[in-house]
Each structure stands twice: as C-alpha cells, then as structure tokens.
Design an enzyme around this catalytic site. Structure first.
Site, mmCIF file in Angstrom:
data_model
loop_
_atom_site.group_PDB
_atom_site.id
_atom_site.type_symbol
_atom_site.label_atom_id
_atom_site.label_comp_id
_atom_site.label_asym_id
_atom_site.label_seq_id
_atom_site.Cartn_x
_atom_site.Cartn_y
_atom_site.Cartn_z
ATOM 1 N N SER A 124 -6.543 3.128 -0.307
ATOM 2 C CA SER A 124 -7.666 4.263 -0.980
ATOM 3 C C SER A 124 -9.636 4.303 -0.435
ATOM 4 C CB SER A 124 -7.982 4.022 -2.281
ATOM 5 O OG SER A 124 -7.327 3.274 -3.333
ATOM 6 N N HIS A 145 -1.433 8.229 0.254
ATOM 7 C CA HIS A 145 -2.431 7.666 -1.472
ATOM 8 C C HIS A 145 -1.832 8.817 -2.139
ATOM 9 C CE1 HIS A 145 -6.174 7.943 -3.105
ATOM 10 N NE2 HIS A 145 -6.635 6.609 -3.191
ATOM 11 N N GLU A 157 -2.163 12.229 -0.777
ATOM 12 C CA GLU A 157 -2.689 13.136 -0.319
ATOM 13 C C GLU A 157 -2.088 12.288 1.352
ATOM 14 O OE1 GLU A 157 -7.303 12.969 -1.422
ATOM 15 O OE2 GLU A 157 -6.031 11.108 -0.591
ATOM 16 N N ASN A 195 -10.848 12.321 -3.793
ATOM 17 C CA ASN A 195 -11.963 11.439 -3.667
ATOM 18 C C ASN A 195 -13.256 11.821 -3.166
ATOM 19 O OD1 ASN A 195 -10.865 9.837 -5.754
ATOM 20 N ND2 ASN A 195 -10.494 8.224 -3.695
HETATM 21 N N1 LIG Z 1 -5.141 1.251 -8.927
HETATM 22 C C1 LIG Z 1 -5.044 2.659 -8.345
HETATM 23 O O1 LIG Z 1 -5.764 2.995 -8.851
HETATM 24 C C2 LIG Z 1 -4.951 2.550 -7.009
HETATM 25 C C3 LIG Z 1 -5.002 4.092 -6.724
HETATM 26 C C4 LIG Z 1 -4.786 4.236 -5.447
HETATM 27 C C5 LIG Z 1 -4.766 3.933 -4.508
HETATM 28 N N2 LIG Z 1 -4.458 2.197 -4.819
HETATM 29 C C6 LIG Z 1 -4.748 1.365 -2.922
HETATM 30 O O2 LIG Z 1 -3.411 1.052 -3.623
HETATM 31 C C7 LIG Z 1 -3.311 -0.298 -3.109
HETATM 32 C C8 LIG Z 1 -2.774 -1.398 -4.216
HETATM 33 O O3 LIG Z 1 -3.603 -1.294 -5.149
HETATM 34 P P1 LIG Z 1 -2.641 -2.211 -7.123
HETATM 35 O O4 LIG Z 1 -4.201 -1.252 -8.240
HETATM 36 O O5 LIG Z 1 -0.856 -1.616 -7.035
HETATM 37 O O6 LIG Z 1 -3.101 -3.415 -5.823
HETATM 38 P P2 LIG Z 1 -2.491 -4.421 -7.462
HETATM 39 O O7 LIG Z 1 -3.477 -5.936 -6.752
HETATM 40 O O8 LIG Z 1 -2.213 -4.583 -8.668
HETATM 41 O O9 LIG Z 1 -1.790 -5.274 -6.555
HETATM 42 C C9 LIG Z 1 -1.053 -5.714 -5.529
HETATM 43 C C10 LIG Z 1 0.011 -6.274 -5.133
HETATM 44 O O10 LIG Z 1 0.277 -6.780 -3.655
HETATM 45 C C11 LIG Z 1 0.538 -8.165 -3.668
HETATM 46 N N3 LIG Z 1 0.254 -8.342 -2.312
HETATM 47 C C12 LIG Z 1 -0.953 -8.488 -1.687
HETATM 48 N N4 LIG Z 1 -1.095 -9.398 -0.673
HETATM 49 C C13 LIG Z 1 0.700 -9.444 0.019
HETATM 50 C C14 LIG Z 1 0.896 -9.403 1.523
HETATM 51 N N5 LIG Z 1 -0.221 -9.426 2.295
HETATM 52 N N6 LIG Z 1 2.375 -9.435 1.611
HETATM 53 C C15 LIG Z 1 2.849 -8.624 0.465
HETATM 54 N N7 LIG Z 1 2.548 -8.460 -0.873
HETATM 55 C C16 LIG Z 1 0.716 -8.470 -1.430
HETATM 56 C C17 LIG Z 1 0.187 -8.973 -4.458
HETATM 57 O O11 LIG Z 1 0.728 -9.694 -4.973
HETATM 58 C C18 LIG Z 1 0.309 -7.647 -5.628
HETATM 59 O O12 LIG Z 1 1.298 -7.691 -6.277
HETATM 60 C C19 LIG Z 1 -4.718 -0.508 -2.732
HETATM 61 O O13 LIG Z 1 -4.823 -0.701 -1.335
HETATM 62 C C20 LIG Z 1 -5.353 0.124 -3.751
HETATM 63 O O14 LIG Z 1 -6.818 0.551 -3.004
HETATM 64 C C21 LIG Z 1 -5.207 2.367 -5.868
#
Ligand SMILES: NC(=O)c1ccc[n+]([C@@H]2O[C@H](COP(=O)([O-])OP(=O)(O)OC[C@H]3O[C@@H](n4cnc5c(N)ncnc54)[C@H](O)[C@@H]3O)[C@@H](O)[C@H]2O)c1
Length: 508
Positions: A124, A145, A157, A195
């Site tokens: 993000s 994204h 995106e 954003n």
């Molecule tokens: N949550 C949102 O609203 C949102 C929206 C858009 C983008 N994002 C982006 O998406 C990504 C994930 O966000 P999320 O909210 O799903 O996070 P989350 O914490 O819910 O999930 C992340 C997952 O990644 C796993 N993980 C961490 N390091 C790892 C690695 N090295 N190899 C394999 N697995 C690994 C963790 O075990 C976890 O299950 C981030 O980059 C975040 O910025 C989030």
C-alpha cells in the site's frame, strides 16, 4: 455460472492474511488455479478453506453449480513450501508491509518460478521500484494493489514501476479484468491513485475543524447528507483508526516532499497521543458504546419569527430557489438591503465577512448560504465575524421552517462543501497533470475505491470548472496558503472552455 478455465494463468498468492485470502477467493472464483503460501504454518490452508467457504455460498444461492464448485475446489491448493509455487504464471505477494522482508521474498521467488512468470506486490505504501530493484528481472515486477475486502472492492491498481515492462502491465490488467474488477493503471508514486486522490477529504475536513469553522459532526453531516459521500472524513477516520490514518497522512506528505496540499493537521498528533483512535478505542472524533456511536445533542433551530424582512443578493447563484423557500417560510422579501433584518449572500470561495463588505452590507445583519449544497438536502448557514444573534436566529429559523436540516458554521472561505470538493477536484487535476493516471482511470478508481458519488473531475464539471477555479483562487487569496493554488491542468481547461472529462475520456 462460474467454472474453472484450463487456459487461465495459474495464480500464486504469498501471504494468507486479510488480503491474501480475499485474493485467493477472487481468482479461484474467476476460474484460475490458485496456489497459496504463508510463512506461518497452517495459515495458507486456513485461507484456502475460508475462500472455499465464501465461494460455496454461491452454490446455495444458485450462482454456482455443485460441479462448478468442485472444479474450483480441486483447482485450489495450500502450499507448505515456497517451491510449490514453481508452476505459477503470476505470483501476488500480500505479506507484511516491510521493504526488506518483501525484497527477500521477491529474491527467493525468482529462484522458484519460471523466468516468464510475473511477480506482483500488494504493497500500500512502499515504492514498487524498491521491491523490483531486488530482482534479477525487474521488468516482470509490478504493483497490484487490491482493496479490502478484495471480492467486494471492484477496483485494482496496476502499478507500473520504472522498469516494469508494458507486457507485464498488460498481463496484470487482463488478469484483473477477467475477475470482473476494474483495473486502473497508475505510476509508482506515493499513495498510487486511490490513496492519493483520497487525501483531500481528510486534509480539508481537518483544516475546517482546525480553523473552528465547524465541528466534526457538522463537516460529516454536510458532506454525507448534502453532497452524497457515504461517510464524512471524521466518521472515516474513526472507522480506520487515527493511529493508522495519521501514519498514512504523514507518509504521503513526506513522500511528496512536503507538498502543501497534503500537509497533515496538527490536530492529529495530540489525539493519537491521547489514544483517541476512533471506534477501536471507544473514542475518537465521536464516542462509541461498543460499535454504536453515542448520540450527541444537536442544536435545535429557534422559533420562526413573523414577517422578518429579508434581502437576497440578486446576483446569488441560487437566488430563485432561496426566494421561494424564504417566502414559503413567511419571510417578507425586500429589495432594500439597508433596511432588511437579514441579508443573504452566496459567495464562492470567499467568507461571509468579505462578501458582506464587498457588497457594502452591514455584516451584523448578513449571513451566507452555500450555493453548492442542494437546498432540498441540507443548508449550510455561515455567519460573518459579527452577525448579530437576532439575524442568526432569524435566518436559521426561516431556513429550517420546512424541516430540511440546517448546519450553522462560522466564517470560512468556501463554507464546508466548496472547500472540500474544490480540494478533491484540484488534487485529481494534478494527478492528471502529472500523468499518474488517465482521466478515465482517475474517475473510476475514485468511485469504486473511495465510494464517492461521482468521479472528481466529473464533479468539477458539474459545479463548473470556472467555479472550482474561482473557489481555489479566492481561498488562496484569503488564506495565503499555497495548498489552494490551482493545478495548471484545471486552469488550462477552464481557459479553453473545455470540460474536465471529455466525451473521449469518458468512453474508456
Ligand atoms: N489490510 C488492508 O486493508 C490492505 C489493503 C491493501 C493492501 N494491503 C497490503 O497487503 C499486504 C498484506 O496485508 P494484510 O492486511 O493482509 O496483512 P496480514 O497481517 O493480515 O497478513 C500478512 C500475512 O503474511 C504472512 N507473512 C509475513 N511474512 C511472510 C513471509 N516472509 N513469507 C510468507 N508469508 C509471510 C503472515 O504470516 C500473514 O499471514 C501488506 O503489504 C499491506 O500493506 C493491506
């Protein structure tokens, strides 16, 4: 009817959290073979089971046959090691938002997948080029994204980093379109498209409150009820959490090298320090009992005076509508501003005090009404710096006589709605100016990603590009703040008399 399609790319998803499981569901239900991997044991299979559970609901609703569901189920697999992603044509990363961890993952992925495979990050806030730079083949690396919840938020995106190939961008666009979501292409710039375009609502909302022009609830009410936003900025900040939003506001401002349009408000840090994050801490801009916002006492309109004499500026944009409304409420309309108990003006980007003095009116008997907010929905009543209590109460009562809500605000160039909408239009114009995205992509991304009732540039056309420019120029002149300086993209189109959204752009 959904079914699996053998010739579709196999999609790998790394990171099986909130986003990863949604991405798994989206591609599985679009008929792709999907492989999911997570570093935490058991997380990938939980995500696959979750996605399957969601997809299975389609069987109960008759949207998916039992055979179709079975085909999807057999096409999905949770992997226990990264090597199991070897057959994937595209791998989408949705792991923790940490540059070094993402870079290490992309390096490792390159050792697993074919040279032709595309690698995409759901970051993000990181620069995609920073992730791609860790790879041997940066041309096949892009941002992809998604928004939360992924299956319901119908825009994605596609972020083209500097070394991303056109082929990679095209492939990801096609992949997204195949799911039924709208793919928008954006440059690798802070906040990408959605954003970035969403900044204006928060920064300007906060500025209005900071200047004591209006309370948070008033800003939210005017924008939600009067302008059609699903939520006002303070309701949104409370939902997201001010701790999270504050970091995003600061990060985008820093990444844009302190561009004044994105300057965060100094109101935020003390509230974060005090733990007033919003819903999750029970108190933010509003107070919550569990999930329910506690009702606050709202000001009640004073009693209707009889035969109050009112003068309405004959040049006011909404003159006819105002005159009809006021006479229905029992006002006596007069052409003599010097004798009227209430003088009403409708300025654009100028405060009530300056509008009154410019017309030679007595500021103690003058109020202003925002011409942008439809009178049938809500009325914003702005006072000069010394409107008398009698004039204020008289105008308020007349405007509230037909029970349409009235929001009373202090003097502020641009009221609430003009300020916020002009800021949103200006930021969108600058996104177009900088070539960060096309007009068609800006419009759709804002509607789908932010839920605004219309695209920002179409909104500018509706108000009138020249009006938006006038609001910005006047606000800049009144405040001296460069955050209001108009985008040249907007100014040029107004100078040429052409719309912001041309029929050609709207066709995409
Ligand atoms: N949550 C949102 O609203 C949102 C929206 C858009 C983008 N994002 C982006 O998406 C990504 C994930 O966000 P999320 O909210 O799903 O996070 P989350 O914490 O819910 O999930 C992340 C997952 O990644 C796993 N993980 C961490 N390091 C790892 C690695 N090295 N190899 C394999 N697995 C690994 C963790 O075990 C976890 O299950 C981030 O980059 C975040 O910025 C989030």
């Amino acid at each position: 009817m959904i079914s699996t399609k053998v010739n579709l790319p196999t999609v790998g998803v790394v990171g099986a959290g909130a986003m990863g499981r949604g991405i798994v569901q989206l591609f599985a239900q679009a008929g792709h073979r999907v492989r999911c991997f997570d570093a935490a044991p058991g997380a990938a299979s939980r995500a696959v089971d979750f996605a399957l559970g969601m997809i299975e609901r389609g069987v109960a609703k008759g949207r998916l046959s039992a055979e179709g569901f079975e085909a999807i189920r057999t096409g999905m697999a949770a992997c226990t090691q990264m090597a199991d992603l070897a057959e994937c044509d595209v791998v989408i990363e949705a792991i923790v938002e940490d540059l070094e961890v993402k870079r290490a993952l992309f390096r490792a992925l390159e050792d697993v997948v074919a040279d032709t495979a595309v690698l995409a990050s759901n970051t993000s806030s990181l620069t995609v080029a920073d992730i791609a730079a860790a790879c041997r083949h940066p041309a096949r690396v892009a941002g992809l994204h998604f928004f939360n919840p992924v299956p319901l938020m119908k825009v994605v995106e596609v972020i083209a980093a500097l070394r991303t190939s056109a082929q990679t961008v095209a492939l990801l666009g096609e992949l997204v379109r195949g799911t039924g979501h709208r793919a928008v292409v954006t440059a690798d710039q802070p906040g990408f498209l959605v954003n970035h375009a969403g900044r204006g609502l928060y920064t300007e909302g906060l500025r209005i409150v900071e200047e004591q022009a209006a309370a948070p609830a008033d800003v939210d009410d005017v924008l939600r009820e009067g302008m059609g936003f699903r939520m006002g900025p303070f309701e949104l900040l409370d939902l997201t959490g001010l701790d999270v939003s504050s970091r995003v506001m600061t990060s985008i401002y820093e990444q844009f090298q302190h561009e004044p349009r994105f300057r965060p408000s100094s109101l935020v840090a003390p509230r974060v320090a005090a733990g007033m994050f919003g819903r999750k801490t029970g108190e933010g801009w509003y107070v919550y009992d569990g999930d329910v916002r506690r009702a606050e006492p709202r000001p009640v309109a004073p009693p209707l005076p009889s035969a109050l004499s009112v003068w309405v500026d004959p040049q006011a944009s909404g003159h006819a509508g105002l005159v009809a409304l006021l006479s229905d409420a029992g006002a006596v309309l007069t052409a003599d501003a010097a004798r009227a108990a209430v003088c009403i003006v409708q300025p654009w980007g100028v405060d009530a005090t300056r509008a009154a003095t410019a017309l030679g009116l007595d500021a103690t008997r003058t109020v202003a009404i925002d011409p942008v907010v439809p009178l049938a929905l809500r009325r914003t009543l702005m006072l000069t710096a010394n409107t008398s209590p009698d004039t204020r109460d008289g105008a308020w009562a007349l405007l509230a006589a037909d029970r349409v809500p009235v929001t009373l605000i202090n003097d502020s160039p641009g009221f609430i709605a003009q300020r916020v909408i002009a800021t949103i239009v200006n930021i969108a114009a600058q996104i177009a100016q900088r070539g960060i995205a096309s007009v068609a992509d800006i419009e759709d991304a804002v509607k789908l990603g932010l839920g605004y009732p219309q695209g920002p540039l179409a909104w500018g056309d509706q108000i009138g590009g020249a009006r938006v420019l006038e609001i910005l120029h006047n606000m800049q002149a009144e405040t001296g703040d460069p955050r209001y300086r108009p985008s040249p993209w907007l100014a040029r189109r107004v100078a040429l008399g052409v719309p912001l959204v041309t029929p050609e752009a709207a066709r995409f």
